[in-house]
Design an enzyme around this catalytic site. Sequence first.
Site, PDB file in Angstrom:
ATOM      1  N   TYR A 135       0.817  -1.217   0.000  1.00 29.91           N
ATOM      2  CA  TYR A 135       0.000   0.000   0.000  1.00 29.91           C
ATOM      3  C   TYR A 135       0.848   1.263   0.000  1.00 29.91           C
ATOM      4  O   TYR A 135       0.440   2.299  -0.492  1.00 29.91           O
ATOM      5  CB  TYR A 135      -0.889   0.057   1.247  1.00 29.91           C
ATOM      6  CG  TYR A 135      -2.257  -0.554   1.087  1.00 29.91           C
ATOM      7  CD1 TYR A 135      -2.404  -1.890   0.754  1.00 29.91           C
ATOM      8  CD2 TYR A 135      -3.392   0.207   1.292  1.00 29.91           C
ATOM      9  CE1 TYR A 135      -3.657  -2.454   0.639  1.00 29.91           C
ATOM     10  CE2 TYR A 135      -4.655  -0.351   1.182  1.00 29.91           C
ATOM     11  CZ  TYR A 135      -4.784  -1.682   0.856  1.00 29.91           C
ATOM     12  OH  TYR A 135      -6.028  -2.223   0.749  1.00 29.91           O
ATOM     13  N   LYS A 190       2.818 -15.044   3.395  1.00 28.54           N
ATOM     14  CA  LYS A 190       2.982 -15.778   2.142  1.00 28.54           C
ATOM     15  C   LYS A 190       4.473 -16.065   2.010  1.00 28.54           C
ATOM     16  O   LYS A 190       5.120 -15.750   1.005  1.00 28.54           O
ATOM     17  CB  LYS A 190       2.423 -14.956   0.963  1.00 28.54           C
ATOM     18  CG  LYS A 190       2.297 -15.709  -0.344  1.00 28.54           C
ATOM     19  CD  LYS A 190       1.181 -16.744  -0.359  1.00 28.54           C
ATOM     20  CE  LYS A 190       1.276 -17.603  -1.604  1.00 28.54           C
ATOM     21  NZ  LYS A 190       0.288 -18.698  -1.638  1.00 28.54           N
ATOM     22  N   ASP A 222      -3.496 -17.941   1.641  1.00 28.95           N
ATOM     23  CA  ASP A 222      -4.528 -18.672   0.882  1.00 28.95           C
ATOM     24  C   ASP A 222      -5.229 -19.682   1.780  1.00 28.95           C
ATOM     25  O   ASP A 222      -6.453 -19.810   1.773  1.00 28.95           O
ATOM     26  CB  ASP A 222      -3.930 -19.331  -0.378  1.00 28.95           C
ATOM     27  CG  ASP A 222      -2.633 -20.081  -0.121  1.00 28.95           C
ATOM     28  OD1 ASP A 222      -2.060 -19.969   0.978  1.00 28.95           O
ATOM     29  OD2 ASP A 222      -2.180 -20.793  -1.048  1.00 28.95           O
ATOM     30  N   ASP A 246      -6.556  -6.458   4.520  1.00 23.36           N
ATOM     31  CA  ASP A 246      -7.674  -5.827   3.803  1.00 23.36           C
ATOM     32  C   ASP A 246      -8.613  -6.904   3.275  1.00 23.36           C
ATOM     33  O   ASP A 246      -9.829  -6.846   3.459  1.00 23.36           O
ATOM     34  CB  ASP A 246      -7.106  -4.988   2.644  1.00 23.36           C
ATOM     35  CG  ASP A 246      -8.207  -4.336   1.815  1.00 23.36           C
ATOM     36  OD1 ASP A 246      -9.146  -3.794   2.419  1.00 23.36           O
ATOM     37  OD2 ASP A 246      -8.114  -4.392   0.570  1.00 23.36           O
ATOM     38  N   ASP A 250     -12.529  -8.369   5.001  1.00 23.80           N
ATOM     39  CA  ASP A 250     -13.823  -8.364   4.297  1.00 23.80           C
ATOM     40  C   ASP A 250     -14.465  -9.750   4.349  1.00 23.80           C
ATOM     41  O   ASP A 250     -15.667  -9.886   4.563  1.00 23.80           O
ATOM     42  CB  ASP A 250     -13.660  -7.954   2.821  1.00 23.80           C
ATOM     43  CG  ASP A 250     -13.921  -6.469   2.596  1.00 23.80           C
ATOM     44  OD1 ASP A 250     -13.644  -5.674   3.527  1.00 23.80           O
ATOM     45  OD2 ASP A 250     -14.392  -6.104   1.502  1.00 23.80           O
TER      46      ASP A 250
HETATM   47  C1  IPM Z   1     -10.408  -0.604   3.980  1.00 25.10           C
HETATM   48  C2  IPM Z   1     -10.640  -0.062   2.597  1.00 25.10           C
HETATM   49  C3  IPM Z   1      -9.449   0.820   2.230  1.00 25.10           C
HETATM   50  C4  IPM Z   1      -8.231  -0.060   2.209  1.00 25.10           C
HETATM   51  C5  IPM Z   1      -9.583   1.604   0.919  1.00 25.10           C
HETATM   52  C6  IPM Z   1     -10.841   2.462   0.891  1.00 25.10           C
HETATM   53  C7  IPM Z   1      -8.376   2.452   0.666  1.00 25.10           C
HETATM   54  O1  IPM Z   1     -10.844  -1.094   1.694  1.00 25.10           O
HETATM   55  O2  IPM Z   1     -10.275   0.197   4.917  1.00 25.10           O
HETATM   56  O3  IPM Z   1     -10.372  -1.827   4.127  1.00 25.10           O
HETATM   57  O4  IPM Z   1      -7.944  -0.724   1.210  1.00 25.10           O
HETATM   58  O5  IPM Z   1      -7.539  -0.096   3.221  1.00 25.10           O
HETATM   59 MG    MG Z   2     -10.984  -3.018   2.608  1.00 28.77          MG
END
Ligand code: IPM
Ligand code: MG
Length: 361
Positions: A135, A190, A222, A246, A250
């Site tokens: 990032y 990884k 993975d 990240d 999710d």
């Molecule tokens: C998160 C989001 C951010 C990230 C984006 C909006 C930059 O997906 O906070 O998880 O990738 O960190």
């Molecule tokens: Mg995110």
Amino acid sequence: MKIAVLPGDGIGPEIVAEAVKVLNVLDLPFEMESALVGGAAFDAHGHPLPDATLQLAKDADAVLFGAVGDWKYDTLDRPLRPEQAILGLRKNLGLFANFRPAICYEQLVDASSLKPELVAGLDILIIRELTGDIYFGQPRGRRTAVDGHFPGADEAFDTMRYSRPEIERIAHVAFQAARKRDKRVTSVDKANVLETFQFWKDIVTEVGKEYPDVALDHMYVDNAAMQLVKAPKKFDVIVTGNMFGDILSDAAAMLTGSIGMLPSASLNAKNQGLYEPSHGSAPDIAGKGVANPLATILSAAMMLRFSLQQAAAADRIESAVQSVLAQGLRTADIYSAGTVKVGTREMGDAVVAAITKTTKG
Ligand code: IPM
Ligand code: MG
């Protein structure tokens, strides 16, 4: 207690308004000041993170953040895109430790896409490193707004890097968090392919020796993704880099029923923090009054606990959320037959009512 309120884009303003409403009934001496961020700030001031917004955040004890982003900014030069605002805040405030708890509330067991027995009682904590990794590496190649291409380029890349101190400090955060829980840390990497993550693994192992009471294991990313949907309850604390964190957070969010339930905290070394829902700006439902404000309301509770030393007030918010769920109130994302569908504002009102009731009674 100074709070910088940055609602941002999409559903950001709607959900943050509900969290602010909840904070206001607590009867605590907050000083809240709002500012534009993300696409909203770009539209008004030509930059997603104006100096005044950054300064407000720096001067605050905590930042309450909504969400940023909208497809309509996709053709902008990268430094002007809304996402740069949150990345800039993380970097400038040194918010390296991102806490993303995934807790499955009893009442939402059926809202998860996994079988109830896999998620009932789920309580895991993902700790994502937030200011390093790919990032914040060196990007090469830049698409221009003019023609939507990378002029003259035949490659593009981003470098992945981690320094020893960056890994050490997030590892300490993870081991210390595990001490307050089930005392198990899974470090996700990884290392079978990437040098950056062999380095990660070696250093986490080293730091782990200082915490003999905490069990450490290592998992490739993975496999971790697979285990998260196969047997998520086996995890306690997961610690990983920015990019893997990240993605995994999710996935973990969905185990809880909805990403609309998941709060997050991003802390620096001084415990100053930025608090935001784990979900994004959801432009498709913005302005419709249907977004789930609970992730933001729960983020405000995390803010009270971590940055403002108001644990009792945080407990009150969290019990109020439990109580509205027990009443059967559901926004569209967690709705199922037999429950009561409500909008963003009604959900916020219900949390406020549950808090006021406990105050009186
Ligand atoms: C998160 C989001 C951010 C990230 C984006 C909006 C930059 O997906 O906070 O998880 O990738 O960190
Ligand atoms: Mg995110």
